[in-house]
Scaffold this active site. Structure first.
Site: not given
Ligand code: NAD
Length: 284
Positions: A54, A98, A121
Site C-alpha cells: 500500500k 490494518q 477502508d
C-alpha cells in the site's frame, strides 16, 4: 471454450494511472499532496506485506504515505490516541488501521474512532449506513474493485442473478449491497447455507469470498456464468483462490485469476478512495 480472463492487474493499472494523473494535476495547480496514514500493529507477515504494498502504491501515485508500526503490546488507548491525532492532521486525508488487530484491542471501537471522512477502508458504521442507503461516501475497496472489473468488461449486472458466497463485513455483505443497487437479484450464501452447490449453480454472476481453497468446483457453476474469485489461500506456499480455476474456466464465460484478479484492485481502490477523501476535505 475457455473463459475470458478478467485481468484485475490491467484494470488496477488503469485506476492507478488515473489517480496518478489527477494527483499530478492537483500538484501542478499548487495543491499539497494527498496523504494516507496506515497503522500496523504487530508483526503478522501477511499484514506487513499488504502495508508495504500500500505504501509503495501511494508513493507511485504521488500520495504521501505515513506508516506507523506499533508493537503488539500497544494498548487500545494508545492506538485510539494515534487515530485521534491522525483525524486532526491536515496532511492526512485517509486513515487505515490494518486488520486483524491483536485480541486485546477491540477492532470495532478503533474503527469507530476513525473520522468517517478519512475512512478510506469504508468500514466505519457511518459509511456502512451510507452504502446501504445508496448515498455513497467511501466504499470498501475489495467489493468496489470487483464492481470496477465488472464495469470495465461491460458485464451486464441489471437483472442478473448474483450469488455471493461469504457474508463478511469487508467483502460479502458490501458486495451484495453494491450489486443490489445495480439491480441484480441477490442471494448471499454462508457456512450454514443448505444446498450451496445448487444455489451457486443458478448464478449469472458468482462471487466466491469464503476463504476455502478451490471449494467452488465446476459442478457449482452454470455454463456461461461470470465467476469472481476473491479467495486468497496459501496452499503449499502458493496463493490459491476459492475457485477450482482450471475446471471452472472451461465452463464460465469470464473468470478472475488468483493472483492477478481481485487482489490488485483492492490497493488501486484504496488510492482512489484516498483521492476522493482528499477532494471532499479540501474542496479541490
Ligand atoms: P471471512 O472469514 O470473514 O468470511 C468468510 C465467509 O465465508 C463467512 O461468511 C462464512 O460463513 C463463509 N463460509 C466459510 N466457509 C464456507 C463454506 N464452506 N460454504 C459457504 N460459506 C462459507 O472472510 P473474508 O474476510 O470475507 O475473506 C474471504 C476470502 O477473501 C479470504 O480468502 C480472504 O483472504 C480473501 N480476501 C481477499 C481480498 C483481496 O483483496 N483479494 C480482500 C479481502 C479478503
Amino acid at each position: 471454450m475457455g473463459a475470458t480472463i478478467l485481468d484485475g492487474k490491467k484494470v488496477s493499472q488503469l485506476v492507478k494511472e488515473k489517480v496518478k494523473k489527477e494527483v499530478r494535476e492537483l500538484l501542478e495547480g499548487g495543491a499539497t499532496p494527498p496523504g494516507l496514514a496506515v497503522a500496523l500493529v504487530g508483526e503478522d507477515p501477511a499484514s506487513k506485506i499488504y502495508v508495504r504494498k500500500k505504501g509503495e502504491a501511494c508513493e507511485e501515485a504521488g500520495i504521501t504515505s505515513h506508516q506507523y508500526n506499533l508493537p503488539d503490546t500497544v494498548t487500545q488507548e494508545e492506538l485510539l490516541s494515534l487515530v485521534r491525532d491522525l483525524n486532526g492532521r491536515e496532511d492526512v486525508n485517509g486513515i487505515l488501521v490494518q486488520l486483524p488487530l491483536p485480541s486485546h484491542v477491540d477492532s470495532k471501537t478503533v474503527l469507530e474512532v476513525v473520522d468517517p471522512l478519512k475512512d478510506v477502508d469504508g468500514f466505519h458504521p457511518y459509511n456502512v449506513g451510507k452504502l446501504v442507503a445508496n448515498d455513497v461516501n467511501l466504499l470498501p475497496c475489495t467489493p468496489s474493485g470487483i464492481m470496477e472489473i465488472l464495469d470495465h468488461y461491460r458485464i451486464p449486472i441489471e437483472g442478473a442473478d448474483a450469488v455471493i458466497i461469504g457474508r463478511s463485513d469487508i467483502v460479502g455483505k458490501p458486495m451484495a449491497i453494491m450489486l443490489m443497487h445495480r439491480h441484480a437479484t441477490i442471494t448471499v450464501c454462508h457456512s450454514r447455507t443448505r444446498n450451496l452447490a445448487q444455489v451457486a449453480a443458478g448464478a449469472d454472476i458468482l462471487v466466491a469470498a469464503l476463504g476455502k481453497a478451490r471449494l467452488v468446483t465446476a459442478e457449482m457453476v452454470k455454463e456461461g456464468a461470470v465467476v469472481i474469485d476473491v479467495g486468497m489461500n496459501r496452499v503449499e506456499g502458493k496463493l490459491t483462490g476459492d475457485v477450482d480455476f482450471e475446471a471452472v474456466s472451461e465452463k464460465a464465460s469470464h473468470i478472475t485469476p488468483v493472483p492477478g484478479g481481485v487482489g490488485p484492485m483492492t490497493v488501486a481502490m484504496l488510492l482512489k478512495n484516498t483521492l476522493t477523501a482528499y477532494r471532499k476535505q479540501t474542496g479541490r
